[in-house]
Design a protein around this motif. Structure first.
Motif, PDB file in Angstrom:
ATOM      1  N   ARG A  11       0.827  -1.209   0.000  1.00 14.34           N
ATOM      2  CA  ARG A  11       0.000   0.000   0.000  1.00 14.34           C
ATOM      3  C   ARG A  11       0.863   1.262   0.000  1.00 14.34           C
ATOM      4  O   ARG A  11       0.467   2.287  -0.539  1.00 14.34           O
ATOM      5  CB  ARG A  11      -0.923  -0.002   1.217  1.00 14.34           C
ATOM      6  N   ASN A  12       2.035   1.166   0.614  1.00 15.92           N
ATOM      7  CA  ASN A  12       2.925   2.312   0.729  1.00 15.92           C
ATOM      8  C   ASN A  12       4.293   1.909   0.173  1.00 15.92           C
ATOM      9  O   ASN A  12       4.887   0.930   0.631  1.00 15.92           O
ATOM     10  CB  ASN A  12       3.034   2.709   2.207  1.00 15.92           C
ATOM     11  N   GLU A  13       4.802   2.647  -0.763  1.00 15.18           N
ATOM     12  CA  GLU A  13       6.085   2.296  -1.382  1.00 15.18           C
ATOM     13  C   GLU A  13       7.222   2.246  -0.363  1.00 15.18           C
ATOM     14  O   GLU A  13       8.171   1.476  -0.516  1.00 15.18           O
ATOM     15  CB  GLU A  13       6.423   3.261  -2.520  1.00 15.18           C
ATOM     16  N   ALA A  14       7.109   3.013   0.711  1.00 18.61           N
ATOM     17  CA  ALA A  14       8.144   2.999   1.746  1.00 18.61           C
ATOM     18  C   ALA A  14       8.223   1.654   2.457  1.00 18.61           C
ATOM     19  O   ALA A  14       9.257   1.320   3.053  1.00 18.61           O
ATOM     20  CB  ALA A  14       7.884   4.117   2.757  1.00 18.61           C
ATOM     21  N   ASP A  15       7.165   0.863   2.400  1.00 16.77           N
ATOM     22  CA  ASP A  15       7.138  -0.447   3.056  1.00 16.77           C
ATOM     23  C   ASP A  15       7.697  -1.577   2.187  1.00 16.77           C
ATOM     24  O   ASP A  15       7.839  -2.708   2.662  1.00 16.77           O
ATOM     25  CB  ASP A  15       5.700  -0.812   3.462  1.00 16.77           C
ATOM     26  N   HIS A  79       3.093  -9.597   9.716  1.00 11.70           N
ATOM     27  CA  HIS A  79       4.036  -8.590   9.204  1.00 11.70           C
ATOM     28  C   HIS A  79       3.852  -8.221   7.735  1.00 11.70           C
ATOM     29  O   HIS A  79       4.260  -7.138   7.324  1.00 11.70           O
ATOM     30  CB  HIS A  79       5.475  -9.066   9.417  1.00 11.70           C
ATOM     31  N   VAL A  80       3.266  -9.118   6.937  1.00  9.82           N
ATOM     32  CA  VAL A  80       3.080  -8.835   5.516  1.00  9.82           C
ATOM     33  C   VAL A  80       1.655  -8.364   5.243  1.00  9.82           C
ATOM     34  O   VAL A  80       1.454  -7.303   4.640  1.00  9.82           O
ATOM     35  CB  VAL A  80       3.417 -10.070   4.641  1.00  9.82           C
ATOM     36  N   LEU A  81       0.676  -9.138   5.662  1.00  5.86           N
ATOM     37  CA  LEU A  81      -0.716  -8.812   5.314  1.00  5.86           C
ATOM     38  C   LEU A  81      -1.165  -7.411   5.723  1.00  5.86           C
ATOM     39  O   LEU A  81      -1.900  -6.773   4.963  1.00  5.86           O
ATOM     40  CB  LEU A  81      -1.660  -9.869   5.878  1.00  5.86           C
ATOM     41  N   PRO A  82      -0.723  -6.866   6.856  1.00  7.56           N
ATOM     42  CA  PRO A  82      -1.147  -5.498   7.187  1.00  7.56           C
ATOM     43  C   PRO A  82      -0.618  -4.426   6.234  1.00  7.56           C
ATOM     44  O   PRO A  82      -1.135  -3.313   6.204  1.00  7.56           O
ATOM     45  CB  PRO A  82      -0.591  -5.273   8.598  1.00  7.56           C
ATOM     46  N   LEU A  83       0.407  -4.759   5.450  1.00  2.00           N
ATOM     47  CA  LEU A  83       1.057  -3.773   4.588  1.00  2.00           C
ATOM     48  C   LEU A  83       0.666  -3.876   3.121  1.00  2.00           C
ATOM     49  O   LEU A  83       1.093  -3.045   2.318  1.00  2.00           O
ATOM     50  CB  LEU A  83       2.581  -3.921   4.697  1.00  2.00           C
TER      51      LEU A  83
END
Length: 96
Positions: A11-15, A79-83
């Motif tokens: 969702r966010n390129e920073a992630d 750690h992955v699914l929320p992002l």
């Protein structure tokens, strides 16, 4: 054989670096699980936020066990699914 392709979009390129790191750990653990025939992780060159998982499992039962395993429960889910936005595809292997 169960074939699954999962499209994950950060969702966010920073992630993206975090997602990539967690997916690499999850993939290594998944490949060591019983019944895992293939677990490949791809990072799109067209869109840096997109990751593609290609999985093959011997059976529904072993796929169900995967969803209870360490990599899935301690890395992928928390750690992955929320992002990411996740689009799974059950697939049929087409041979030519």
């Amino acid at each position: 054989m169960i074939c699954i392709t999962v499209l994950l979009t950060a969702r966010n390129e920073a992630d993206v670096p975090k997602v990539k790191e967690h997916l690499a750990k999850h993939g290594a653990l998944s490949r060591a699980e019983p019944g895992c025939l293939r677990f490949e992780l791809y990072h799109s060159e067209s869109d840096p936020r997109v990751f593609i998982l290609n999985e093959r499992w011997e059976s529904e039962e072993l796929l169900a066990q995967h969803r209870l395993a360490e990599g899935y429960t301690t890395i992928y889910v928390p750690h992955v699914l929320p992002l990411v936005d996740r689009v799974p595809h059950r697939c049929e292997l087409v041979s030519g």
